[in-house]
Design a protein around this motif. Structure first.
Motif, mmCIF file in Angstrom:
data_model
loop_
_atom_site.group_PDB
_atom_site.id
_atom_site.type_symbol
_atom_site.label_atom_id
_atom_site.label_comp_id
_atom_site.label_asym_id
_atom_site.label_seq_id
_atom_site.Cartn_x
_atom_site.Cartn_y
_atom_site.Cartn_z
ATOM 1 N N HIS A 1 0.837 -1.204 0.000
ATOM 2 C CA HIS A 1 0.000 0.000 0.000
ATOM 3 C C HIS A 1 0.871 1.253 0.000
ATOM 4 O O HIS A 1 0.661 2.162 -0.804
ATOM 5 N N ASP A 2 1.851 1.300 0.889
ATOM 6 C CA ASP A 2 2.729 2.468 0.982
ATOM 7 C C ASP A 2 3.475 2.707 -0.324
ATOM 8 O O ASP A 2 3.584 3.845 -0.795
ATOM 9 N N ALA B 1 3.009 5.911 -2.901
ATOM 10 C CA ALA B 1 4.180 6.697 -3.306
ATOM 11 C C ALA B 1 4.338 6.706 -4.823
ATOM 12 O O ALA B 1 4.590 7.754 -5.425
ATOM 13 N N TYR B 2 4.158 5.551 -5.445
ATOM 14 C CA TYR B 2 4.274 5.464 -6.897
ATOM 15 C C TYR B 2 3.190 6.297 -7.587
ATOM 16 O O TYR B 2 3.466 7.032 -8.539
ATOM 17 N N TYR C 1 -3.198 3.600 -8.542
ATOM 18 C CA TYR C 1 -2.966 2.903 -7.268
ATOM 19 C C TYR C 1 -3.375 1.434 -7.368
ATOM 20 O O TYR C 1 -2.634 0.547 -6.947
ATOM 21 N N GLU C 2 -4.546 1.162 -7.893
ATOM 22 C CA GLU C 2 -5.037 -0.211 -8.018
ATOM 23 C C GLU C 2 -4.080 -1.064 -8.839
ATOM 24 O O GLU C 2 -3.789 -2.204 -8.476
ATOM 25 N N ASN C 3 -3.596 -0.521 -9.936
ATOM 26 C CA ASN C 3 -2.653 -1.256 -10.784
ATOM 27 C C ASN C 3 -1.321 -1.472 -10.063
ATOM 28 O O ASN C 3 -0.741 -2.563 -10.120
ATOM 29 N N ALA C 4 -0.838 -0.450 -9.399
ATOM 30 C CA ALA C 4 0.455 -0.528 -8.726
ATOM 31 C C ALA C 4 0.403 -1.441 -7.507
ATOM 32 O O ALA C 4 1.371 -2.161 -7.226
ATOM 33 N N TYR C 5 -0.702 -1.425 -6.771
ATOM 34 C CA TYR C 5 -0.795 -2.222 -5.547
ATOM 35 C C TYR C 5 -0.543 -3.700 -5.824
ATOM 36 O O TYR C 5 0.239 -4.349 -5.122
ATOM 37 N N ALA D 1 1.047 -5.124 -8.285
ATOM 38 C CA ALA D 1 2.445 -5.346 -8.677
ATOM 39 C C ALA D 1 3.366 -5.256 -7.469
ATOM 40 O O ALA D 1 4.253 -6.103 -7.281
ATOM 41 N N PHE D 2 3.159 -4.248 -6.620
ATOM 42 C CA PHE D 2 4.018 -4.094 -5.450
ATOM 43 C C PHE D 2 3.794 -5.206 -4.428
ATOM 44 O O PHE D 2 4.743 -5.654 -3.779
ATOM 45 N N LEU D 3 2.579 -5.671 -4.284
ATOM 46 C CA LEU D 3 2.322 -6.764 -3.354
ATOM 47 C C LEU D 3 3.087 -8.011 -3.789
ATOM 48 O O LEU D 3 3.706 -8.692 -2.965
ATOM 49 N N ASN D 4 3.073 -8.294 -5.069
ATOM 50 C CA ASN D 4 3.833 -9.436 -5.578
ATOM 51 C C ASN D 4 5.324 -9.255 -5.335
ATOM 52 O O ASN D 4 6.011 -10.182 -4.909
ATOM 53 N N LEU D 5 5.836 -8.060 -5.584
ATOM 54 C CA LEU D 5 7.261 -7.797 -5.354
ATOM 55 C C LEU D 5 7.631 -7.912 -3.883
ATOM 56 O O LEU D 5 8.677 -8.495 -3.540
ATOM 57 N N VAL D 6 6.807 -7.397 -3.023
ATOM 58 C CA VAL D 6 7.082 -7.461 -1.582
ATOM 59 C C VAL D 6 7.122 -8.916 -1.118
ATOM 60 O O VAL D 6 8.004 -9.316 -0.353
ATOM 61 N N LYS D 7 6.199 -9.704 -1.585
ATOM 62 C CA LYS D 7 6.157 -11.113 -1.177
ATOM 63 C C LYS D 7 7.386 -11.877 -1.691
ATOM 64 O O LYS D 7 7.926 -12.713 -0.975
ATOM 65 N N VAL D 8 7.827 -11.574 -2.885
ATOM 66 C CA VAL D 8 8.972 -12.251 -3.474
ATOM 67 C C VAL D 8 10.271 -11.873 -2.765
ATOM 68 O O VAL D 8 11.136 -12.708 -2.550
#
Length: 63
Positions: A21-22, A26-27, A48-52, A54-61
């Motif tokens: 989310h953060d 920011a993005y 935001y919806e599109n970025a969330y 993608a970022f959630l996947n990156l954070v988990k990885v």
């Protein structure tokens, strides 16, 4: 892999969802302020919806 930031106590207890989310906020702010065209609330929300996701996947990885 757990990121460590000794300057920020409690860094490791932030959830993946909160980190994503953060980053997404920011993005989205970055995109809104660097775009020379008009950027309304709906555009911000969509970005935001599109970025969330993608970022959630990156954070988990990269956790």
């Amino acid at each position: 892999m757990t990121a460590q930031n000794p300057a920020y106590q409690g860094f490791d207890i932030i959830s993946d969802a909160q980190r994503a989310h953060d980053l997404a906020v920011a993005y989205s702010v970055y995109v809104a302020t660097s775009n020379s065209e008009s950027f309304d609330a709906q555009d911000f929300y969509q970005e935001y919806e599109n970025a969330y996701s993608a970022f959630l996947n990156l954070v988990k990885v990269h956790r």
